[in-house]
Design a protein around this motif. Structure first.
Motif, short mmCIF file in Angstrom:
data_model
loop_
_atom_site.label_atom_id
_atom_site.label_comp_id
_atom_site.label_asym_id
_atom_site.label_seq_id
_atom_site.Cartn_x
_atom_site.Cartn_y
_atom_site.Cartn_z
N VAL B 23 0.84 -1.20 0.00
CA VAL B 23 0.00 0.00 0.00
C VAL B 23 0.88 1.24 0.00
CG1 VAL B 23 -1.68 1.34 1.34
CG2 VAL B 23 -1.97 -1.13 1.10
N ARG B 52 -13.04 5.84 2.90
CA ARG B 52 -11.67 5.47 2.55
C ARG B 52 -11.04 6.52 1.63
NH1 ARG B 52 -13.63 2.85 5.75
NH2 ARG B 52 -13.33 0.65 6.29
N ASP B 114 -10.74 4.93 -3.32
CA ASP B 114 -9.83 3.84 -2.96
C ASP B 114 -9.68 2.82 -4.10
OD1 ASP B 114 -12.46 3.02 -2.63
OD2 ASP B 114 -12.16 2.04 -0.71
N VAL B 115 -10.80 2.24 -4.51
CA VAL B 115 -10.75 1.17 -5.51
C VAL B 115 -11.62 1.56 -6.70
CG1 VAL B 115 -11.21 -1.26 -6.00
CG2 VAL B 115 -10.40 -0.57 -3.72
N VAL B 144 -6.15 2.01 -6.19
CA VAL B 144 -6.13 0.72 -6.87
C VAL B 144 -7.13 0.72 -8.03
CG1 VAL B 144 -6.73 -1.73 -6.63
CG2 VAL B 144 -5.45 -0.57 -4.82
N TYR B 173 -11.16 -4.67 -1.40
CA TYR B 173 -11.34 -3.73 -0.29
C TYR B 173 -10.01 -3.14 0.14
CZ TYR B 173 -15.93 -5.85 0.17
OH TYR B 173 -17.20 -6.29 -0.07
N LEU B 174 -10.09 -1.91 0.62
CA LEU B 174 -8.93 -1.26 1.21
C LEU B 174 -9.18 -1.06 2.70
CD1 LEU B 174 -6.25 0.41 1.12
CD2 LEU B 174 -7.67 2.41 0.59
N LEU B 176 -7.48 0.79 6.05
CA LEU B 176 -6.49 1.83 6.35
C LEU B 176 -6.19 1.85 7.84
CD1 LEU B 176 -7.72 4.79 4.10
CD2 LEU B 176 -5.68 3.38 3.78
N ASP B 183 -2.87 -0.89 7.10
CA ASP B 183 -3.06 -0.70 5.66
C ASP B 183 -3.04 -2.05 4.96
OD1 ASP B 183 -3.02 1.96 6.20
OD2 ASP B 183 -1.13 2.39 5.19
N ARG B 184 -4.02 -2.29 4.07
CA ARG B 184 -4.07 -3.58 3.38
C ARG B 184 -5.09 -3.49 2.26
NH1 ARG B 184 -6.51 -9.24 4.71
NH2 ARG B 184 -8.14 -8.08 5.76
N VAL B 185 -4.78 -4.15 1.13
CA VAL B 185 -5.75 -4.30 0.06
C VAL B 185 -6.00 -5.80 -0.10
CG1 VAL B 185 -6.19 -4.05 -2.42
CG2 VAL B 185 -5.08 -2.20 -1.16
#
Lengths: 331, 188
Positions: B23, B52, B114-115, B144, B173-174, B176, B183-185
Motif C-alpha cells: 500500500v 476510505r 480507494d478502488v 487501486v 477492499y482497502l 487503512l 493498511d491492506r488491500v
C-alpha cells in the motif's frame, strides 16, 4: 444478485454504513422507536444539512417518486417543510388539503387515501385530527405513511427536529434537563418529545397549570411541576409550547395575563436561567403570551434553527422510509 | 451482475493483494504522479469520496504539502444520494455530510477514491460535484484500479493496477490504519 449475508458483509467491510439498517416503511410515532433508530435518523439528517446550504439545493434520491401531503388540519409550517424536503429529494409533490377535497362530500379517510394511492404514490404524509389515523392508513394502503401530527397523540418529525436541534447545540442529549412548558395535555409535540428524550436519557420536567399538565403524564417517565421559576435554574433546555386556543374546550386558566405571568418566558424570568439555556418553540408563537419577543428573537433562542433543521430531518425521514419500502417490496 | 464463480471460496475467505508495504508503494507512486501534474495557475482541490477516499485525500494533502504544495484545498464528498445501485443491491449506506467549504467554480479538482471498479461510483461523484459548482477540470486519482469498467471512465492517476480475471466477482477492499488498524488491500 448477492444474497442477504453477502450484502451484510459488504456493508460492514465497505465502511459506508454504521451497520444499522433502518427497517421501517412508515414513521407513525416515536413511542415504538429504539434509541438506535432515533440516532440513525439524526445521523442521517446531519448528512442532509449541507443540501440546504449549497447553491443547488436538490439531490436525486427520490427522483421520479411521488409524495402526497394529505392534510386534514390547518398547517403552514409543517406542510411547507414537508413539501420543500420532498422537492429537495427531487420527488414530485401533491398537496391535498381536507377543506378542498371530497372529504367534505363524505368520503372516508381510507377511501380518499386509496383513491390517491391509485394514482401512483410512494409516500403519504398525513395530518389528521384523530389520534391513530396514520396507523389506520398504514394498514390500508401499500405506500409509506409518515405521521405529520395525529390529534393529541404524536408529531414525530417535530419531536425529531427538536431532538436534532438539542443535540446539535448541546452536543449530547443524555443527562440534559429539559422542561416542556405549557399545554401538555393537548400536545402531540410534547408526547413525541417525551418519548424521544426519555429514550436518549434526558430528564424531563413538564411545567404548566394543573388543568393542562395532568398527573397521569408521570406515567410517561416525566416529572411534573406547576412552578416555572422553581424549575428554570436547573434547565439546559426549555421547550415552550403554544397555547392552542383551538383545542381548549373550556377555560383552562383564568386569564391570558395570568398564564403569561406564571408560565410565559420573558426577559425578566430568563435571569433565573443558566447563561447557556436553549429555548425552543414549535411555532407559531403567541408573542407576548408564552414567549416574549425579546426571548424569541434573543441569543437563547433556537427557534429558527428548529425550522432549518426541520428540513434536514424530514428529508432524512422521507429518504429512510422509502429505502425501507424498497427493501420490503423487493424492488 | 455475473453469477458468482464456484471457486471464489466461502463468504469468510480473504486474499491479501497488497500488504502495508505494498500500500505504501502504491501511495508513493500515486503521490508522485499527482505532484507532477498539479497545475500552478488555478486553485487545486483534493476531494475524497466517502469512505476510505476521504482518508486517502487527507494523506495525499499531507504528503503533497511536504513536497511544497501547502496551498491545496481539502473536501469530502458523500455520494450516497446519487448512487444508482441502492435499490438494486438493497444496501442502505449511511448518508453523511459532504464538506466542500470553498468555491468550486474554476478550481481544478482531483477526486480521490480507494478502488476503481465499474466506474459507477465516479459517475455518481461527478453528478454530485456538479451540484456544488463548475470546476475548471476534474481529474480522478485511485489507489487501486481493478478493472471491470461498466462506464466510460478512465483514471488519471493510479497507485497500483491489479490484474484480476474478469470473471472474478469478489470485491476488492482497502483497509487503512486510521479506520481499520492497518493498511491492506484484499479480495473477498
Amino acid at each position: 444478485m448477492a444474497d442477504k449475508t453477502t450484502t451484510t458483509a459488504v456493508r460492514r467491510r465497505s465502511g459506508r454504513s454504521s451497520g444499522f439498517v433502518w427497517g421501517r416503511k412508515h414513521l407513525l410515532g416515536l413511542e415504538d422507536l429504539e434509541p438506535a433508530e432515533l440516532l440513525h435518523v439524526l445521523d442521517t439528517a446531519a448528512g442532509f444539512k449541507s443540501v440546504s446550504t449549497r447553491s443547488i439545493k436538490k439531490v436525486p434520491a427520490l427522483r421520479g417518486k411521488v409524495v402526497v401531503n394529505l392534510f386534514f388540519e390547518d398547517s403552514t409550517r409543517t406542510r411547507t417543510s414537508f413539501t420543500l424536503s420532498a422537492q429537495r429529494l427531487s420527488a414530485d409533490v401533491i398537496d391535498f388539503t381536507g377543506k378542498s377535497s371530497s372529504v367534505n362530500k363524505g368520503e372516508t379517510l381510507v377511501d380518499t387515501a386509496r383513491n390517491i394511492e391509485a394514482m401512483g404514490v410512494d409516500i403519504m404524509v398525513l395530518r389528521h385530527a384523530a389520534a391513530g389515523a396514520p396507523h389506520l392508513l398504514a394498514r390500508k394502503v401499500g405506500c409509506s405513511v409518515v405521521n405529520a401530527g395525529d390529534g393529541a397523540h404524536e408529531h414525530p418529525t417535530q419531536g425529531l427536529l427538536d431532538l436534532f436541534t438539542i443535540r446539535e447545540i448541546k452536543k449530547k442529549v443524555e443527562g440534559l434537563t429539559v422542561a416542556i412548558v405549557g399545554d401538555i395535555a393537548h400536545s402531540r409535540v410534547a408526547r413525541s418529545n417525551i418519548f424521544a428524550l426519555r429514550k436518549l436519557g434526558a430528564r424531563i420536567i413538564l411545567v404548566g397549570p394543573r388543568t393542562l399538565v395532568p398527573d397521569q403524564m408521570r406515567q410517561l417517565g416525566a416529572e411534573i411541576s406547576h412552578d416555572l421559576d422553581a424549575v428554570l435554574p436547573a434547565c439546559d433546555v426549555v421547550n415552550m409550547l403554544r397555547i392552542q386556543f383551538e383545542r381548549l374546550q373550556s377555560a383552562a386558566f383564568p386569564s391570558v395575563e395570568e398564564y403569561s405571568r406564571l408560565f410565559g418566558l420573558h426577559a425578566e424570568r430568563l435571569r433565573l436561567a443558566r447563561p447557556d439555556l436553549l429555548v425552543l418553540h414549535p411555532g407559531p408563537i403567541n408573542r407576548g403570551l408564552e414567549l416574549d419577543s425579546a426571548v424569541a428573537d434573543g441569543p437563547h433562542s433556537g427557534i429558527l434553527r428548529q425550522v432549518t433543521n426541520g428540513l434536514a430531518v424530514r428529508m432524512a425521514v422521507l429518504y429512510l422510509v422509502h429505502q425501507a419500502a424498497l427493501a420490503v417490496n423487493g424492488k | 451482475m455475473p453469477k458468482k464463480a464456484d471457486n471464489s471460496g466461502s463468504a469468510g475467505s480473504e486474499e491479501t493483494l497488497l500488504d502495508a508495504a505494498g500500500v505504501k508503494r502504491a501511495m508513493d507512486h500515486l503521490c508522485r504522479e499527482i505532484a507532477g501534474a498539479l497545475p500552478g495557475d488555478c486553485p487545486v482541490a483534493i476531494i475524497g469520496l466517502r469512505s476510505r477516499g476521504d482518508e486517502l485525500a487527507a494523506r495525499l494533502i499531507e504528503r503533497l504539502a511536504e513536497g511544497g504544495r501547502g496551498d491545496l484545498l481539502h473536501g469530502t464528498l458523500d455520494i450516497t444520494l446519487y448512487r444508482d445501485d441502492v435499490s438494486k443491491r438493497m444496501i442502505q449506506p449511511q448518508v453523511r455530510a459532504t464538506v466542500i467549504d470553498f468555491d468550486l467554480d474554476d478550481a481544478c479538482v482531483v477526486l480521490v477514491d480507494d478502488v476503481l471498479h465499474t466506474g459507477r461510483t465516479i459517475r455518481a461523484a461527478m453528478d454530485a460535484l456538479m451540484d456544488y459548482g463548475r470546476p475548471a477540470a476534474v481529474r480522478l486519482a485511485v489507489l487501486v484500479d481493478r478493472g471491470g469498467r461498466e462506464m466510460p471512465i478512465c483514471p488519471d492517476f493510479v497507485g497500483k493496477t491489479l490484474k484480476l480475471s474478469p470473471s472474478d466477482s469478489r470485491r476488492v477492499y482497502l483497509d487503512l490504519a486510521e479506520t481499520d488498524g492497518a493498511d491492506r488491500v484484499y479480495l473477498k
